[in-house]
Scaffold this motif. Structure first.
Motif, PDB file in Angstrom:
ATOM      1  N   GLU A  71     -11.355  -4.581   3.015  1.00 31.35           N
ATOM      2  CA  GLU A  71     -12.567  -5.137   2.493  1.00 31.35           C
ATOM      3  C   GLU A  71     -13.216  -5.620   1.602  1.00 31.35           C
ATOM      4  O   GLU A  71     -11.226  -6.418   0.749  1.00 31.35           O
ATOM      5  N   ASN A  72     -13.444  -7.163   2.200  1.00 33.91           N
ATOM      6  CA  ASN A  72     -13.495  -8.233   1.346  1.00 33.91           C
ATOM      7  C   ASN A  72     -11.829  -9.065   1.066  1.00 33.91           C
ATOM      8  O   ASN A  72     -11.579  -9.399  -0.211  1.00 33.91           O
ATOM      9  N   GLY A  73     -11.338  -9.051   1.942  1.00 27.75           N
ATOM     10  CA  GLY A  73      -9.904  -9.409   2.330  1.00 27.75           C
ATOM     11  C   GLY A  73      -8.697  -8.889   1.881  1.00 27.75           C
ATOM     12  O   GLY A  73      -7.927  -9.120   1.706  1.00 27.75           O
ATOM     13  N   ARG A  74      -8.855  -7.664   0.939  1.00 27.54           N
ATOM     14  CA  ARG A  74      -8.394  -6.350   0.879  1.00 27.54           C
ATOM     15  C   ARG A  74      -7.924  -5.594   1.684  1.00 27.54           C
ATOM     16  O   ARG A  74      -8.748  -4.712   2.175  1.00 27.54           O
ATOM     17  N   LEU A  75      -6.553  -5.383   1.628  1.00 24.28           N
ATOM     18  CA  LEU A  75      -6.166  -3.827   2.784  1.00 24.28           C
ATOM     19  C   LEU A  75      -6.989  -2.850   1.740  1.00 24.28           C
ATOM     20  O   LEU A  75      -5.970  -2.836   0.480  1.00 24.28           O
ATOM     21  N   VAL A  76      -7.219  -1.634   2.643  1.00 27.29           N
ATOM     22  CA  VAL A  76      -6.995  -1.013   1.424  1.00 27.29           C
ATOM     23  C   VAL A  76      -7.440   0.871   2.407  1.00 27.29           C
ATOM     24  O   VAL A  76      -7.365   1.886   2.193  1.00 27.29           O
ATOM     25  N   GLY A  77      -6.680   0.187   3.992  1.00 28.20           N
ATOM     26  CA  GLY A  77      -5.979   1.701   4.028  1.00 28.20           C
ATOM     27  C   GLY A  77      -5.517   1.290   5.629  1.00 28.20           C
ATOM     28  O   GLY A  77      -5.299   0.271   5.976  1.00 28.20           O
ATOM     29  N   ALA A  78      -4.727   2.576   6.177  1.00 26.01           N
ATOM     30  CA  ALA A  78      -3.643   1.879   6.998  1.00 26.01           C
ATOM     31  C   ALA A  78      -3.515   3.650   8.195  1.00 26.01           C
ATOM     32  O   ALA A  78      -3.861   4.607   7.189  1.00 26.01           O
ATOM     33  N   ALA A  79      -3.176   2.987   9.051  1.00 29.89           N
ATOM     34  CA  ALA A  79      -2.911   4.700   9.792  1.00 29.89           C
ATOM     35  C   ALA A  79      -1.930   4.001  10.245  1.00 29.89           C
ATOM     36  O   ALA A  79      -1.566   3.169  11.434  1.00 29.89           O
ATOM     37  N   ILE A  80      -1.116   4.868  11.160  1.00 28.30           N
ATOM     38  CA  ILE A  80       0.129   4.703  11.793  1.00 28.30           C
ATOM     39  C   ILE A  80       0.671   5.826  12.426  1.00 28.30           C
ATOM     40  O   ILE A  80       1.189   6.969  12.727  1.00 28.30           O
ATOM     41  N   GLN A  81       1.319   5.522  14.462  1.00 25.96           N
ATOM     42  CA  GLN A  81       1.679   6.540  14.802  1.00 25.96           C
ATOM     43  C   GLN A  81       2.740   6.257  15.457  1.00 25.96           C
ATOM     44  O   GLN A  81       2.665   5.205  15.912  1.00 25.96           O
ATOM     45  N   MET A  82       4.099   7.180  15.323  1.00 28.72           N
ATOM     46  CA  MET A  82       5.304   6.573  16.282  1.00 28.72           C
ATOM     47  C   MET A  82       5.543   7.932  17.512  1.00 28.72           C
ATOM     48  O   MET A  82       6.031   8.621  17.079  1.00 28.72           O
ATOM     49  N   PRO A  83       4.757   7.426  18.007  1.00 27.79           N
ATOM     50  CA  PRO A  83       5.692   8.213  19.158  1.00 27.79           C
ATOM     51  C   PRO A  83       6.368   9.111  19.190  1.00 27.79           C
ATOM     52  O   PRO A  83       7.230   8.138  19.661  1.00 27.79           O
ATOM     53  N   PRO A  84       7.026   9.954  19.745  1.00 32.71           N
ATOM     54  CA  PRO A  84       5.495  11.168  20.278  1.00 32.71           C
ATOM     55  C   PRO A  84       5.329  12.373  18.707  1.00 32.71           C
ATOM     56  O   PRO A  84       4.537  13.253  19.038  1.00 32.71           O
ATOM     57  N   TYR A  85       5.506  11.582  18.045  1.00 29.23           N
ATOM     58  CA  TYR A  85       5.285  12.406  17.043  1.00 29.23           C
ATOM     59  C   TYR A  85       3.155  12.203  16.604  1.00 29.23           C
ATOM     60  O   TYR A  85       2.760  10.921  17.482  1.00 29.23           O
ATOM     61  N   PRO A  86       2.545  13.015  15.652  1.00 27.04           N
ATOM     62  CA  PRO A  86       1.243  12.739  15.696  1.00 27.04           C
ATOM     63  C   PRO A  86       0.941  11.904  14.556  1.00 27.04           C
ATOM     64  O   PRO A  86       2.057  10.733  13.970  1.00 27.04           O
ATOM     65  N   LEU A  87      -0.761  11.337  14.437  1.00 25.86           N
ATOM     66  CA  LEU A  87      -0.610   9.426  13.585  1.00 25.86           C
ATOM     67  C   LEU A  87      -0.644  10.960  12.365  1.00 25.86           C
ATOM     68  O   LEU A  87      -0.847  11.206  11.810  1.00 25.86           O
TER      69      LEU A  87
ATOM     70  N   LEU B 194       0.654  -1.306   0.130  1.00 29.20           N
ATOM     71  CA  LEU B 194      -0.826  -0.271  -0.310  1.00 29.20           C
ATOM     72  C   LEU B 194       0.606   1.147   0.525  1.00 29.20           C
ATOM     73  O   LEU B 194       0.401   2.296  -0.786  1.00 29.20           O
ATOM     74  N   TYR B 195       2.087   1.339   0.820  1.00 28.72           N
ATOM     75  CA  TYR B 195       2.940   2.660   0.851  1.00 28.72           C
ATOM     76  C   TYR B 195       3.578   2.688   0.089  1.00 28.72           C
ATOM     77  O   TYR B 195       3.757   4.270  -0.929  1.00 28.72           O
ATOM     78  N   THR B 196       4.170   2.219  -0.559  1.00 26.53           N
ATOM     79  CA  THR B 196       5.253   1.652  -2.166  1.00 26.53           C
ATOM     80  C   THR B 196       4.582   1.815  -3.076  1.00 26.53           C
ATOM     81  O   THR B 196       5.085   2.629  -4.175  1.00 26.53           O
ATOM     82  N   ALA B 197       2.932   2.263  -3.387  1.00 24.21           N
ATOM     83  CA  ALA B 197       1.909   1.865  -4.232  1.00 24.21           C
ATOM     84  C   ALA B 197       2.359   3.470  -4.691  1.00 24.21           C
ATOM     85  O   ALA B 197       2.985   4.091  -6.055  1.00 24.21           O
ATOM     86  N   ASP B 198       2.827   4.032  -4.331  1.00 27.16           N
ATOM     87  CA  ASP B 198       2.931   5.829  -4.373  1.00 27.16           C
ATOM     88  C   ASP B 198       3.691   6.545  -2.637  1.00 27.16           C
ATOM     89  O   ASP B 198       3.373   7.215  -1.923  1.00 27.16           O
ATOM     90  N   PRO B 199       5.101   6.167  -2.828  1.00 29.36           N
ATOM     91  CA  PRO B 199       5.868   6.327  -2.438  1.00 29.36           C
ATOM     92  C   PRO B 199       6.184   8.197  -2.075  1.00 29.36           C
ATOM     93  O   PRO B 199       6.506   8.460  -1.035  1.00 29.36           O
ATOM     94  N   VAL B 200       5.873   8.618  -3.551  1.00 30.99           N
ATOM     95  CA  VAL B 200       6.241  10.503  -3.167  1.00 30.99           C
ATOM     96  C   VAL B 200       4.462  10.964  -1.595  1.00 30.99           C
ATOM     97  O   VAL B 200       5.296  11.520  -0.847  1.00 30.99           O
ATOM     98  N   ARG B 201       3.735  10.139  -2.051  1.00 29.62           N
ATOM     99  CA  ARG B 201       3.306  10.459  -1.016  1.00 29.62           C
ATOM    100  C   ARG B 201       2.865   9.791   0.862  1.00 29.62           C
ATOM    101  O   ARG B 201       2.512  11.051   0.970  1.00 29.62           O
ATOM    102  N   HIS B 202       3.314   9.248   0.418  1.00 30.48           N
ATOM    103  CA  HIS B 202       3.753   8.493   1.944  1.00 30.48           C
ATOM    104  C   HIS B 202       5.519   8.416   2.224  1.00 30.48           C
ATOM    105  O   HIS B 202       5.903   7.455   2.671  1.00 30.48           O
ATOM    106  N   THR B 203       6.042   9.738   1.829  1.00 30.76           N
ATOM    107  CA  THR B 203       6.639   9.842   2.174  1.00 30.76           C
ATOM    108  C   THR B 203       7.713   9.144   3.840  1.00 30.76           C
ATOM    109  O   THR B 203       8.484   8.794   3.898  1.00 30.76           O
ATOM    110  N   VAL B 204       6.616  10.185   4.446  1.00 28.98           N
ATOM    111  CA  VAL B 204       7.506   9.912   6.134  1.00 28.98           C
ATOM    112  C   VAL B 204       7.271   8.666   6.552  1.00 28.98           C
ATOM    113  O   VAL B 204       7.638   8.907   7.467  1.00 28.98           O
ATOM    114  N   VAL B 205       5.741   8.375   6.008  1.00 27.15           N
ATOM    115  CA  VAL B 205       5.961   7.144   6.341  1.00 27.15           C
ATOM    116  C   VAL B 205       7.213   5.866   6.011  1.00 27.15           C
ATOM    117  O   VAL B 205       7.429   5.146   7.341  1.00 27.15           O
TER     118      VAL B 205
END
Length: 293
Positions: free
Chosen positions: A53-69, A17-28
């Motif tokens: 959804e239907n066994g397919r990953l469609v979203g994710a969120a991550i928080q690495m304290p002390p940084y924001p979600l 999911l994240y590597t499909a768009d490395p520009v958008r997800h650069t921080v993660v």
């Protein structure tokens, strides 16, 4: 919704999911790579959630304290679901970071559920490098060594004081020293023997490198040094294998935005970092709790 209790398992599930768009997800991508490659035993556990959804990953969120979600991989239609799950895990998130549309939607939903106050800490724009225009500026670049760390620690303090509303309390000098050993470029522009400007860049991750911070002491500004050191470290990133060279700009600073665009960076999307202050905290007298600088 799926909650993970270790970063390696989360990364295994979300990497595509994240590597499909490395520009958008650069921080993660840079943050996860750093934590998995160079783990620290005293690191506070991450908050890790995905949606399927239907066994397919469609979203994710991550928080690495002390940084924001970080919410850039949450589909807008699933904001309420993520808010409900995350609120069960951690009543006080502290803050949220991501593209403006997603971050504001998440903050609004979190505020509706918790009654928290939402305030913006920083309005940013993600830029990517197209054709690099190297400015003709007096001086040259060299990579920092251990002997430069004390100076860069002072400059980092000044940068944060000027450019950011808050920063986690960390050992900055130890962090810079660690980054140098891990292959990050800390580039110093110098004129003769005098250091005049500094820019850092991460080693390429999934063919992407991100620049930051960039700092020139106030008395040395308006000489083109920031443009020169940014161009130099961008060249380093490309020569190190990065197809995409990125940086975030502060939208409140039109001078730096224009500077980066002159040397070949173009905007990709606007981003924001928002604080989520619990209602119980805002109701207390301002002098009754410690303010974060």
């Amino acid at each position: 919704m799926v909650v993970y209790d270790d970063l390696a398992s989360f990364w295994s599930a979300t990497q595509a999911l994240y590597t499909a768009d490395p520009v958008r997800h650069t921080v993660v991508l840079t943050a996860i790579t750093r934590r998995l490659t160079h783990p620290k035993p005293d690191t506070e556990p991450e908050i890790l959630v995905t949606a399927q959804e239907n066994g397919r990953l469609v979203g994710a969120a991550i928080q690495m304290p002390p940084y924001p979600l970080i919410v850039g991989a949450i589909p807008l239609r699933l904001i309420d679901d993520f808010v409900a799950t995350l609120h069960q895990l951690v009543p006080d998130l502290g803050g949220v970071n991501g593209d403006r549309t997603t971050a504001e939607a998440f903050a609004a939903a979190w505020s509706k559920r918790t009654g928290c106050t939402v305030t913006e800490d920083m309005a940013m724009s993600l830029h990517r490098l197209t054709t690099l225009v190297v400015p003709e500026v007096r001086g040259e670049m060299r990579l920092a060594t251990d002997s430069d760390v004390e100076m860069l620690g002072d400059w980092h303090h000044d940068f944060v004081t000027e450019a950011m509303s808050h920063t986690p309390e960390t050992d900055v000098e130890a962090g810079i020293r660690r980054e140098i050993t891990q292959g990050h470029a800390h580039a110093i522009w110098h004129v003769g023997c005098i250091p005049v400007s500094w820019a850092a860049a991460s080693p390429p991750v999934h063919n992407m490198s991100r620049i930051g911070p960039v700092y020139t002491p106030p008395v040395l500004r308006n000489n083109g040094y920031a443009a020169a050191v940014t161009a130099a470290v961008a060249t380093w990133a490309r020569e190190s294998g990065a197809d995409e060279v990125l940086l975030y700009t502060d939208l409140a600073n039109p001078t730096s935005n224009a500077l980066y665009q002159r040397i070949g960076f173009v905007p990709v999307f606007d981003a924001t970092e928002l604080s989520l202050t619990p209602a119980s905290r805002t109701l207390r007298h301002p002098e009754s709790y410690a303010q974060t600088p």
